[in-house]
Design a protein around this motif. Structure first.
Motif, mmCIF file in Angstrom:
data_model
loop_
_atom_site.group_PDB
_atom_site.id
_atom_site.type_symbol
_atom_site.label_atom_id
_atom_site.label_comp_id
_atom_site.label_asym_id
_atom_site.label_seq_id
_atom_site.Cartn_x
_atom_site.Cartn_y
_atom_site.Cartn_z
ATOM 1 N N VAL A 340 0.848 -1.197 0.000
ATOM 2 C CA VAL A 340 0.000 0.000 0.000
ATOM 3 C C VAL A 340 0.881 1.243 0.000
ATOM 4 C CG1 VAL A 340 -1.618 1.363 1.368
ATOM 5 C CG2 VAL A 340 -2.017 -1.078 1.076
ATOM 6 N N VAL A 344 0.979 4.137 -2.992
ATOM 7 C CA VAL A 344 0.766 5.569 -2.754
ATOM 8 C C VAL A 344 1.986 6.370 -3.186
ATOM 9 C CG1 VAL A 344 0.359 7.323 -0.984
ATOM 10 C CG2 VAL A 344 -0.888 5.149 -0.895
ATOM 11 N N LEU A 409 -5.417 -1.562 -3.456
ATOM 12 C CA LEU A 409 -5.986 -0.641 -2.477
ATOM 13 C C LEU A 409 -5.433 0.767 -2.661
ATOM 14 C CD1 LEU A 409 -5.954 -2.842 0.770
ATOM 15 C CD2 LEU A 409 -7.958 -2.097 -0.539
ATOM 16 N N ALA A 410 -4.151 0.864 -2.978
ATOM 17 C CA ALA A 410 -3.562 2.181 -3.232
ATOM 18 C C ALA A 410 -4.190 2.826 -4.463
ATOM 19 C CB ALA A 410 -2.051 2.050 -3.405
ATOM 20 N N ALA A 413 -7.633 4.050 -3.562
ATOM 21 C CA ALA A 413 -7.608 5.218 -2.682
ATOM 22 C C ALA A 413 -7.224 6.495 -3.411
ATOM 23 C CB ALA A 413 -6.635 4.971 -1.528
ATOM 24 N N THR A 414 -6.463 6.391 -4.486
ATOM 25 C CA THR A 414 -5.916 7.581 -5.137
ATOM 26 C C THR A 414 -6.500 7.864 -6.515
ATOM 27 O OG1 THR A 414 -4.083 6.247 -6.013
ATOM 28 C CG2 THR A 414 -3.720 7.382 -3.916
ATOM 29 N N ARG A 419 -12.365 3.630 -8.634
ATOM 30 C CA ARG A 419 -13.471 3.432 -7.696
ATOM 31 C C ARG A 419 -14.816 3.303 -8.398
ATOM 32 N NH1 ARG A 419 -10.386 7.366 -4.765
ATOM 33 N NH2 ARG A 419 -11.769 9.073 -5.435
#
Length: 425
Positions: A340, A344, A409-410, A413-414, A419
């Protein structure tokens, strides 16, 4: 008279524009890009060329795309001549796509830019490429608790093995056959080099840490990681194809080195821990991580600034991973947290330096793929040690999944696009 869809005499025809957009996707796919980014690049190119839409299905080896213009459509299948890993190609192709205007680009400009990118060739000579593999595997050997003699043997064996592999890769031989040949050459040379020190009693029997590390340059890290990322994006055709390819290569290499060990009468045993003080082991592992990732990045034909960035990110993340495992955290959870962080950091660097995110994240994560456990588990399985092999293979699979899901997941999230359930058009 040429028709509106004929490539002859009509520079802005539907055919020519769709061919140019598909050519961009072919370049990225040939360089190892994940399918979603290939779709995004083709769609952006298509818009710049004035096409109304460009919808595509991207697998590991081909692209099926439909372009529309003024109520007409054209569907074609594109297959790159060769699919592998070339970070420099990914970087330059993506930079060109990002530089395209929203409208007004011509197909001739696209083809000319792609021709310039293809004309560059490899950034590193064959000797440098081979030596990078040797250095990377030697760093892996240290991380696997190998001693100095084993590390030097790994350096020599992996360098020669990658040189042999590169010769057949440039001739575009079958990937599985090339893997088997390289694995046999590397394993045989390693056992030959360590044979004399083992007979003299300078090193213990088996030499499992070094033996397995010598062939880790064959681990297909790019398709393994991007395959799981494709599955997260619901690109099942691409994801399953990449993972099937990765499994085939791993099994081919594992079967080859196991066969060599059986033919040579070598009984492999786990490497004896070096017993270094923690204050010394931590910086040495960080240095080995940096060197190993830098070597793999060079194998992937990464420009120097990208290779150094990937190595730096991995050094921080893998050191954190080591600290977590030393603190009693399961290796799977430690790997998830570390990747992760890699994802990021890769996002931040990609935004600042305008480089493909995958060119930072995948080389940085390759060092965390448990190739040692994969090959050891396979060898133990063939030796009839079922319980031990199942435990090793289970740990290996879970660690690979944790690494890929950490990057996923990174991304989630970014990246707003990740998403949403959305396909580029």
């Amino acid at each position: 008279m040429p028709t509106s869809t004929s490539p002859i005499g009509v520079a802005d025809s539907l055919t020519i524009r769709s061919e140019a957009a598909a050519a961009v996707g072919s370049e990225l796919l040939a360089g190892g890009m994940a399918s979603y980014r290939v779709k995004v690049a083709m769609s952006r190119t298509a818009r710049a060329l004035g096409l109304d839409s460009f919808t595509s299905i991207v697998t590991y080896t081909d692209i099926t795309a439909t372009a529309t213009l003024n109520g007409r459509y054209r569907t074609r299948i594109t297959q790159p001549k060769h699919v592998g890993v070339d970070v420099d190609r990914l970087y330059r192709t993506q930079r060109y796509v990002e530089s395209l205007p929203p409208r007004g680009a011509t197909a001739a400009d696209v083809f000319e830019a792609l021709a310039r990118i293809n004309a560059r060739g490899s950034l590193y000579s064959r000797p440098v490429n081979a030596l990078a593999a040797g250095i990377a595997c030697a760093a892996f050997a240290f991380l696997n608790q190998a001693g100095l003699i084993e590390i030097l043997a790994v350096l020599l064996a992996a360098t020669v093995g990658q040189a042999v592999r590169r010769v057949f890769q440039l001739r575009q031989w079958n990937h599985l056959l090339v893997t088997v040949i390289a694995a046999v050459v590397t394993a045989s040379l390693y056992l030959t080099v360590v044979g004399i020190p083992a007979q003299l009693g300078w090193i213990g029997p088996g030499n499992l840490g070094g033996f397995m590390a010598s062939v880790l340059f064959l681990v297909p890290g790019f398709p393994m990681i991007t395959g799981i990322l494709d599955l997260v994006r619901s690109d099942f055709s691409a994801g399953m194809a990449r993972l099937t390819y990765a499994a085939m290569i791993i099994l081919g290499a594992a079967a080859s080195i196991w066969t060599v060990s059986v033919a040579a009468g070598v009984e492999t045993h786990p490497a004896t821990p070096l017993g270094l003080p923690f204050e010394l082991e931590l910086p040495l592992r960080a240095l080995a991580t940096f060197i190993g990732v830098l070597g793999f990045a060079i194998i992937f034909n990464s420009p120097w600034k990208i290779a150094v960035a990937a190595a730096t990110v991995s050094t921080v993340a893998n050191s954190l991973r080591f600290l977590m495992t030393e603190g009693g955290i399961p290796v799977q959870l430690a790997t998830l947290a570390a990747t992760v962080l890699v994802g990021v950091a890769a996002y931040v660097i990609a935004r600042i330096k305008h480089v493909p995110r995958i060119s930072i994240s995948v080389p940085a994560v390759v060092i965390m793929i448990p190739g040692y456990a994969m090959y050891s588990g396979f060898a133990m399985l063939n030796a009839g040690e079922l319980a031990g092999s199942v435990l090793l293979l289970q740990e290996a699979v879970q660690t690979v999944l944790a690494a890929a899901f950490g990057l996923a997941l990174a991304h989630l999230a970014t990246s707003p696009a990740w998403r949403r359930v959305h396909q580029p058009t």
